[in-house]
Design an enzyme around this catalytic site. Structure first.
Site, mmCIF file in Angstrom:
data_model
loop_
_atom_site.group_PDB
_atom_site.id
_atom_site.type_symbol
_atom_site.label_atom_id
_atom_site.label_comp_id
_atom_site.label_asym_id
_atom_site.label_seq_id
_atom_site.Cartn_x
_atom_site.Cartn_y
_atom_site.Cartn_z
ATOM 1 N N LYS A 75 0.849 -1.195 0.000
ATOM 2 C CA LYS A 75 0.000 0.000 0.000
ATOM 3 C C LYS A 75 0.881 1.240 0.000
ATOM 4 O O LYS A 75 1.963 1.244 0.618
ATOM 5 C CB LYS A 75 -0.904 -0.047 1.242
ATOM 6 N N SER A 150 -9.821 1.690 2.993
ATOM 7 C CA SER A 150 -8.996 2.555 2.172
ATOM 8 C C SER A 150 -7.975 1.793 1.331
ATOM 9 O O SER A 150 -7.438 2.358 0.385
ATOM 10 C CB SER A 150 -8.256 3.548 3.076
ATOM 11 N N SER A 174 -9.887 -1.001 6.947
ATOM 12 C CA SER A 174 -9.331 -0.810 5.606
ATOM 13 C C SER A 174 -8.689 -2.026 4.962
ATOM 14 O O SER A 174 -8.344 -1.971 3.786
ATOM 15 C CB SER A 174 -8.317 0.322 5.623
HETATM 16 N N1 GLN Z 1 -13.065 3.680 6.557
HETATM 17 C C1 GLN Z 1 -12.420 3.946 7.794
HETATM 18 C C2 GLN Z 1 -11.989 5.395 7.844
HETATM 19 O O1 GLN Z 1 -12.232 6.073 6.915
HETATM 20 C C3 GLN Z 1 -11.283 3.022 8.010
HETATM 21 C C4 GLN Z 1 -10.032 3.457 7.367
HETATM 22 C C5 GLN Z 1 -8.867 2.587 7.668
HETATM 23 O O2 GLN Z 1 -8.993 1.498 8.246
HETATM 24 N N2 GLN Z 1 -7.711 3.085 7.329
HETATM 25 O O3 GLN Z 1 -11.442 5.848 8.780
#
Ligand code: GLN
Length: 477
Positions: A75, A150, A174
């Site tokens: 990532k 994400s 995410s």
């Molecule tokens: N969707 C969640 C957020 O926007 C989780 C994001 C993540 O795990 N990095 O914070």
């Protein structure tokens, strides 16, 4: 296609393929799938050179590492020395990592081949990958749908067969939610199991790095390589790391807790509810114990998570000031405008929302009302789950309330987007490990992930049970 890593290694050793052939094939497939926008950068020449070295190493009869020949994507918030890293943000435009994340060091030490960096929501904030400064990632199964976020790029490169496995980060879902949307396996380890050194911080007390794979066995193998104490991360645990991939047999009957409230939640799509209930019935029929446990804090999870993570983010993201890293506004010529303009131009809308929200919840006068209170809820959640795990091995619930949604479906309403995380944030609030497994399918053949949560540092048990579930109940993706 998509053989487990160890089967690939066997093929290399048997001479039916080589590391160079594998990398060549992946690069061709990546080219053919450019439209998915899952890779931000492909390290093609470098991956080829490394593949050659690895083939030579094998030919010399030297001992090979645990991830020999395994092609892995990372990532775009994980540092790899000499390579760009942007966290999906314009503010890190032009920035190159000056050191390796510990996970990268460990992958390389075990002979993995890092093939590229993957697109993601800016600073890992999002549930659909629509917040990346470098464009959206398409779900490979249905290009009109989101891959989840994400770590959407990391999920799609595995889904579409553009590498063996990838690493993502999970602050509130995410890894698990995109794994669910893409029909693959995604594991968030226990907080502290994997070093965060070299991971661009979003919310430091929540963030963990973990793998995306097709097979549980591969997740286990990658975990035993990347987990463990790291002197660069004081929150990394010194508990010994088990040989997860060698211990994938689950030979007993599990005691499984379910929270009634998770299956009654308003936003839960009927097909996801049905799929979860079907699996629970099958597990009962297999002789496992499945019992309902009361849990009345479900509606507090999202607010608590967003108060705490935005608070941490507002502090973590203060370092991106136009001076230290990456982007500096060309229009700025004295100190204050350097900060102001660089941040205004460099950060995207969602990141700004969160910095402002986080600054607000930490501000004097509101700190006790929001931040301290949210910390108390976090503590209560931890106590409640401790009690559950005294009696049960696992908790099962959906990974996400729906299957992959359409682009634009939730972008106008942040709260609606935040609700996509309703089932995933619990594991991060409490620090426990959780995995999403592709155990069902919904309308239009879209994958449905089922989430299994275990107690702290119970990765071995979680992976073994996951392997059993995949063998007995996986559906073809
Ligand atoms: N969707 C969640 C957020 O926007 C989780 C994001 C993540 O795990 N990095 O914070």
């Amino acid at each position: 296609m998509n053989l487990p890593i160890r089967a690939v290694q066997q093929n290399i050793k048997d001479g039916t393929t080589t590391c160079q052939k594998i990398v060549t094939d992946y690069i061709a497939r990546i080219e053919a799938h450019r439209h998915l926008n899952a890779y931000l950068e492909v390290f093609a020449d470098e991956a080829m050179a490394r593949a050659k070295q690895l083939d030579e190493k094998l030919a010399r009869g030297e001992k090979t590492g645990q991830l020999f020949g395994c092609v892995i994507a990372i990532k775009d918030n994980i540092c790899y020395i000499g390579h760009k890293v942007s966290a999906g943000s314009k503010i890190l435009d032009g920035f190159t990592s000056i050191y390796n994340a510990t996970v990268v060091e460990r992958l390389l030490a075990e002979d993995a081949i890092i093939i590229g960096r993957t697109n993601c929501d800016e600073f890992a904030m999002g549930s659909s990958n629509e917040n990346s400064a470098y464009g959206k990632v398409l779900n490979a199964q249905d290009n009109t749908r989101v891959p989840g976020g994400s770590s959407g790029g990391s999920a799609v490169v595995v889904q579409a067969g553009l590498c063996h496995a990838s690493l993502g980060s999970d602050t509130g879902g995410s890894i698990r939610q995109p794994a669910s949307f893409c029909g693959i396996v995604g594991l968030k380890p226990t907080y502290g199991r994997v070093s965060r050194y070299g991971l661009i911080a979003y919310a430091s007390s929540f963030d963990q790095i973990g793998p995306f794979t097709h097979h549980v066995e591969d997740a286990a193998l990658i975990m035993q390589v990347i987990a463990g104490r790291d002197r660069h991360d004081a929150t990394s645990s010194s508990k010994p790391v088990n040989s997860y991939a060698e211990n994938l047999q689950f030979n007993k009957k599990a005691r499984i807790a379910i929270f009634h409230t998770t299956l009654q939640s308003d936003g839960l799509k009927p097909e996801v509810k049905q799929a979860t209930e079907n699996l629970l019935n099958q597990l009962r029929a297999d002789g496992h114990t499945v019992e309902e446990v009361s849990f009345d804090l479900l509606e507090y999870l999202i607010p608590t998570y967003y108060v705490l993570t935005t608070a941490e983010a507002s502090s973590n993201l203060a370092r991106f000031d136009g001076v230290h890293y990456g982007y500096r506004s060309p229009g700025a010529n004295e100190m204050e405008t350097v900060y102001k303009k660089s941040r205004t131009e460099g950060f995207g809308k969602e990141v700004k929302n969160r910095i402002m929200l986080g600054t607000f919840v930490l501000s004097s006068g509101y700190y006790d009302a929001y931040y301290s209170r949210a910390q108390k809820v976090r503590r209560i959640l931890t106590q409640q789950l401790r009690a559950v795990f005294k009696e049960y091995d696992f908790i099962i619930m959906p990974t996400a309330p729906s299957t992959a949604f359409q682009f634009g479906e939730k972008t106008s309403n942040p709260v609606e987007m935040y609700l996509a995380d309703i089932y995933t944030v619990l594991a991060n609030l409490v620090g426990i490990p959780a995995i999403s497994l592709p155990l069902a399918k919904g309308g239009e053949n879209l994958p449905i992930g089922i989430q299994i949560l275990a107690d702290n540092f119970e990765e071995e048990k979680l992976l073994a049970f996951s392997e059993l579930l995949m063998q007995q109940h996986a559906v073809a993706q």
